[in-house]
Scaffold this motif. Sequence first.
Motif, PDB file in Angstrom:
ATOM      1  N   GLU A 237       0.836  -1.207   0.000  1.00  0.00           N
ATOM      2  CA  GLU A 237       0.000   0.000   0.000  1.00  0.00           C
ATOM      3  C   GLU A 237       0.868   1.252   0.000  1.00  0.00           C
ATOM      4  OE1 GLU A 237      -3.737  -2.013   2.496  1.00  0.00           O
ATOM      5  OE2 GLU A 237      -2.296  -0.698   3.505  1.00  0.00           O
ATOM      6  N   ILE A 238       1.915   1.261   0.835  1.00  0.00           N
ATOM      7  CA  ILE A 238       2.790   2.431   0.914  1.00  0.00           C
ATOM      8  C   ILE A 238       3.606   2.559  -0.368  1.00  0.00           C
ATOM      9  CG2 ILE A 238       4.664   3.531   2.203  1.00  0.00           C
ATOM     10  CD1 ILE A 238       3.666   2.062   4.701  1.00  0.00           C
ATOM     11  N   TYR A 239       4.010   1.443  -0.935  1.00  0.00           N
ATOM     12  CA  TYR A 239       4.745   1.440  -2.210  1.00  0.00           C
ATOM     13  C   TYR A 239       3.919   2.128  -3.299  1.00  0.00           C
ATOM     14  CZ  TYR A 239       6.426  -0.615  -6.638  1.00  0.00           C
ATOM     15  OH  TYR A 239       6.860  -0.805  -7.925  1.00  0.00           O
ATOM     16  N   LYS A 240       2.663   1.762  -3.400  1.00  0.00           N
ATOM     17  CA  LYS A 240       1.801   2.352  -4.423  1.00  0.00           C
ATOM     18  C   LYS A 240       1.531   3.822  -4.134  1.00  0.00           C
ATOM     19  CE  LYS A 240      -0.451  -2.064  -5.435  1.00  0.00           C
ATOM     20  NZ  LYS A 240      -1.694  -2.876  -5.311  1.00  0.00           N
ATOM     21  N   ASP A 241       1.282   4.154  -2.875  1.00  0.00           N
ATOM     22  CA  ASP A 241       0.975   5.536  -2.502  1.00  0.00           C
ATOM     23  C   ASP A 241       2.174   6.447  -2.713  1.00  0.00           C
ATOM     24  OD1 ASP A 241      -0.745   7.571  -1.391  1.00  0.00           O
ATOM     25  OD2 ASP A 241       0.419   7.423   0.458  1.00  0.00           O
TER      26      ASP A 241
ATOM     27  N   LYS B  43       4.457   5.977  -4.957  1.00  0.00           N
ATOM     28  CA  LYS B  43       4.911   5.819  -6.346  1.00  0.00           C
ATOM     29  C   LYS B  43       6.288   5.164  -6.418  1.00  0.00           C
ATOM     30  CE  LYS B  43       2.137   9.616  -8.192  1.00  0.00           C
ATOM     31  NZ  LYS B  43       1.313   9.783  -6.975  1.00  0.00           N
ATOM     32  N   GLY B  44       6.485   4.167  -5.555  1.00  0.00           N
ATOM     33  CA  GLY B  44       7.701   3.371  -5.597  1.00  0.00           C
ATOM     34  C   GLY B  44       8.864   3.880  -4.784  1.00  0.00           C
ATOM     35  N   VAL B  45       8.697   5.001  -4.076  1.00  0.00           N
ATOM     36  CA  VAL B  45       9.786   5.516  -3.244  1.00  0.00           C
ATOM     37  C   VAL B  45      10.062   4.570  -2.076  1.00  0.00           C
ATOM     38  CG1 VAL B  45      10.512   7.398  -1.717  1.00  0.00           C
ATOM     39  CG2 VAL B  45       9.370   7.902  -3.894  1.00  0.00           C
ATOM     40  N   PHE B  46       8.996   4.040  -1.483  1.00  0.00           N
ATOM     41  CA  PHE B  46       9.138   3.032  -0.434  1.00  0.00           C
ATOM     42  C   PHE B  46       9.059   1.658  -1.081  1.00  0.00           C
ATOM     43  CE2 PHE B  46       7.296  -0.022   2.530  1.00  0.00           C
ATOM     44  CZ  PHE B  46       8.160   0.091   3.597  1.00  0.00           C
ATOM     45  N   ASP B  47      10.055   0.824  -0.833  1.00  0.00           N
ATOM     46  CA  ASP B  47      10.127  -0.461  -1.521  1.00  0.00           C
ATOM     47  C   ASP B  47      10.915  -1.445  -0.658  1.00  0.00           C
ATOM     48  OD1 ASP B  47      10.694  -2.617  -3.267  1.00  0.00           O
ATOM     49  OD2 ASP B  47      10.547  -1.301  -5.007  1.00  0.00           O
ATOM     50  N   ILE B  48      10.272  -2.536  -0.229  1.00  0.00           N
ATOM     51  CA  ILE B  48      10.950  -3.497   0.640  1.00  0.00           C
ATOM     52  C   ILE B  48      11.773  -4.523  -0.139  1.00  0.00           C
ATOM     53  CG2 ILE B  48       9.266  -3.252   2.499  1.00  0.00           C
ATOM     54  CD1 ILE B  48       8.055  -5.943   1.589  1.00  0.00           C
ATOM     55  N   THR B  49      11.877  -4.364  -1.462  1.00  0.00           N
ATOM     56  CA  THR B  49      12.725  -5.267  -2.244  1.00  0.00           C
ATOM     57  C   THR B  49      14.133  -4.699  -2.429  1.00  0.00           C
ATOM     58  OG1 THR B  49      12.156  -4.376  -4.432  1.00  0.00           O
ATOM     59  CG2 THR B  49      10.678  -6.048  -3.498  1.00  0.00           C
ATOM     60  N   VAL B  50      14.517  -3.743  -1.597  1.00  0.00           N
ATOM     61  CA  VAL B  50      15.822  -3.086  -1.745  1.00  0.00           C
ATOM     62  C   VAL B  50      16.975  -3.899  -1.168  1.00  0.00           C
ATOM     63  CG1 VAL B  50      14.904  -0.735  -1.819  1.00  0.00           C
ATOM     64  CG2 VAL B  50      15.461  -1.780   0.384  1.00  0.00           C
ATOM     65  N   ALA B  51      16.728  -5.093  -0.641  1.00  0.00           N
ATOM     66  CA  ALA B  51      17.785  -5.866   0.023  1.00  0.00           C
ATOM     67  C   ALA B  51      19.062  -5.983  -0.802  1.00  0.00           C
ATOM     68  CB  ALA B  51      17.256  -7.248   0.405  1.00  0.00           C
ATOM     69  N   PRO B  52      18.995  -6.295  -2.106  1.00  0.00           N
ATOM     70  CA  PRO B  52      20.248  -6.377  -2.877  1.00  0.00           C
ATOM     71  C   PRO B  52      21.022  -5.058  -2.920  1.00  0.00           C
ATOM     72  CG  PRO B  52      18.465  -7.471  -4.054  1.00  0.00           C
ATOM     73  CD  PRO B  52      17.832  -6.715  -2.930  1.00  0.00           C
ATOM     74  N   LEU B  53      20.302  -3.938  -2.982  1.00  0.00           N
ATOM     75  CA  LEU B  53      20.966  -2.633  -2.979  1.00  0.00           C
ATOM     76  C   LEU B  53      21.537  -2.312  -1.605  1.00  0.00           C
ATOM     77  CD1 LEU B  53      18.433  -0.543  -5.096  1.00  0.00           C
ATOM     78  CD2 LEU B  53      20.780  -1.146  -5.751  1.00  0.00           C
ATOM     79  N   VAL B  54      20.799  -2.662  -0.563  1.00  0.00           N
ATOM     80  CA  VAL B  54      21.280  -2.441   0.801  1.00  0.00           C
ATOM     81  C   VAL B  54      22.597  -3.173   1.014  1.00  0.00           C
ATOM     82  CG1 VAL B  54      20.790  -2.898   3.233  1.00  0.00           C
ATOM     83  CG2 VAL B  54      18.987  -2.004   1.754  1.00  0.00           C
ATOM     84  N   GLN B  55      22.655  -4.410   0.546  1.00  0.00           N
ATOM     85  CA  GLN B  55      23.891  -5.182   0.666  1.00  0.00           C
ATOM     86  C   GLN B  55      24.991  -4.618  -0.220  1.00  0.00           C
ATOM     87  OE1 GLN B  55      24.870  -7.823   2.779  1.00  0.00           O
ATOM     88  NE2 GLN B  55      26.743  -7.073   1.827  1.00  0.00           N
TER      89      GLN B  55
ATOM     90  N   VAL C  56       9.795   7.602   3.167  1.00  0.00           N
ATOM     91  CA  VAL C  56       9.296   8.341   2.007  1.00  0.00           C
ATOM     92  C   VAL C  56       9.663   9.821   2.120  1.00  0.00           C
ATOM     93  CG1 VAL C  56       7.238   9.040   0.733  1.00  0.00           C
ATOM     94  CG2 VAL C  56       7.396   6.716   1.674  1.00  0.00           C
ATOM     95  N   PHE C  57       9.471  10.396   3.294  1.00  0.00           N
ATOM     96  CA  PHE C  57       9.739  11.823   3.469  1.00  0.00           C
ATOM     97  C   PHE C  57      11.218  12.151   3.295  1.00  0.00           C
ATOM     98  CE2 PHE C  57       5.555  11.770   5.538  1.00  0.00           C
ATOM     99  CZ  PHE C  57       5.000  12.909   4.985  1.00  0.00           C
ATOM    100  N   MET C  58      12.107  11.195   3.630  1.00  0.00           N
ATOM    101  CA  MET C  58      13.534  11.431   3.459  1.00  0.00           C
ATOM    102  C   MET C  58      13.903  11.626   1.992  1.00  0.00           C
ATOM    103  SD  MET C  58      15.052  11.616   6.359  1.00  0.00           S
ATOM    104  CE  MET C  58      16.731  11.554   5.719  1.00  0.00           C
ATOM    105  N   ALA C  59      13.085  11.115   1.081  1.00  0.00           N
ATOM    106  CA  ALA C  59      13.386  11.197  -0.350  1.00  0.00           C
ATOM    107  C   ALA C  59      12.827  12.457  -1.009  1.00  0.00           C
ATOM    108  CB  ALA C  59      12.836   9.968  -1.064  1.00  0.00           C
ATOM    109  N   LEU C  60      12.074  13.259  -0.269  1.00  0.00           N
ATOM    110  CA  LEU C  60      11.419  14.432  -0.841  1.00  0.00           C
ATOM    111  C   LEU C  60      12.175  15.711  -0.507  1.00  0.00           C
ATOM    112  CD1 LEU C  60       7.723  13.574   0.139  1.00  0.00           C
ATOM    113  CD2 LEU C  60       8.889  13.060  -2.022  1.00  0.00           C
ATOM    114  N   LYS C  61      11.858  16.764  -1.214  1.00  0.00           N
ATOM    115  CA  LYS C  61      12.306  18.087  -0.815  1.00  0.00           C
ATOM    116  C   LYS C  61      11.388  18.579   0.298  1.00  0.00           C
ATOM    117  CE  LYS C  61      14.284  19.425  -5.262  1.00  0.00           C
ATOM    118  NZ  LYS C  61      14.279  20.421  -6.371  1.00  0.00           N
ATOM    119  N   ALA C  62      11.868  19.528   1.088  1.00  0.00           N
ATOM    120  CA  ALA C  62      11.119  19.974   2.263  1.00  0.00           C
ATOM    121  C   ALA C  62       9.728  20.477   1.887  1.00  0.00           C
ATOM    122  CB  ALA C  62      11.900  21.045   3.012  1.00  0.00           C
TER     123      ALA C  62
END
Length: 337
Positions: A100-104, A106-118, A290-296
């Motif tokens: 739900e948060i991923y869709k809301d 627009k993909g900024v929040f994404d729990i499939t980031v594990a490969p990038l995190v590593q 999500v807010f960390m990825a936006l401008k103020a």
Amino acid sequence: MIRLYLAVLGVCFLLWAGIADTDIRKYSINGYAQGTDYAITYYAADSLLSKASIDSILSVIDSSMSLYSPYSLINKINNGGHGPFVIDEHFHKVVKRSLEIYKDSKGVFDITVAPLVQLWGFGVTAIDQFPDSAEVHATLACIGMDKIRLKGRRLRKKAPCLQLDMNGVAQGYSVDVLADYLESKKITRYVVELGGELRVKGPKPDGTPIRIGIERPADSGNQSVVINDVMEVQEGAITTAGNYRKFLQDGERKISHHINPKTGYPLDTEIISATIYAKDAITADGYDNVFMALKADEAIRFANQRKDIDVFLIYKDASGVVRDTMSTGFKQLVTKY
């Protein structure tokens, strides 16, 4: 040499005082779980909780979603093929809310980031050097919640290389589970804190709201903390994300642990920290990323258009000056310390 820095900052709760009802006592439980400390404070006529019961709840969640538990469900899924994988109730709730948060967002929040995190050195395994553009580009093929299929308690992966990382939302969910457990015991005045993420319910025994101090870096160059503002709330959840809280450093280069799932690179935005107030902690925890990825200005506009989220931001303006701003709803919660 790449070095990892972690500072657990964000919000802190101010201990309750002035108890009016002499039949009610304060009880506290403290412990360690999910790689961090937890603290539960509640008021009741009798002691209704045990540390063992709290630890048991958190252990069950770890067995489902902890990347650091070798036999967890999430590691089984990450190391498996397409599936389908039969998931437990905790896992299902977190994936469903994450979608739900991923869709809301627009993909900024994404729990499939594990490969990038590593890839960037924030995963389970340490790295010796940062990735180049070719490595980042190749890894992006394994990223995206649009590659997940959830049907009931069955989860499928469209790409076998897709891996999940719940760290951006699991602690908030855990706080909600603990709060729900307290309420099942008829506890109606409490503060549940796990790794700096809070869910509270009041009022205090003397009838006044719960007060929560907002922490911030004292300046842009260190990890010191000052408390200039205090929130007064009756109930809700508060979480904070910040690029000063966890980062990698190689010489003068500082790398944020917040990674943009669309570009594959760590965020480099003007936001220093985002403190979120929401009804539940899984919502606050998910959206603080999500807010960390936006401008103020974008972040404030986003929050003001919603009824379920409010935000307090610390950011650098165009000239590098550290400033703060907050949504309209957040202003109604804040008083000076």
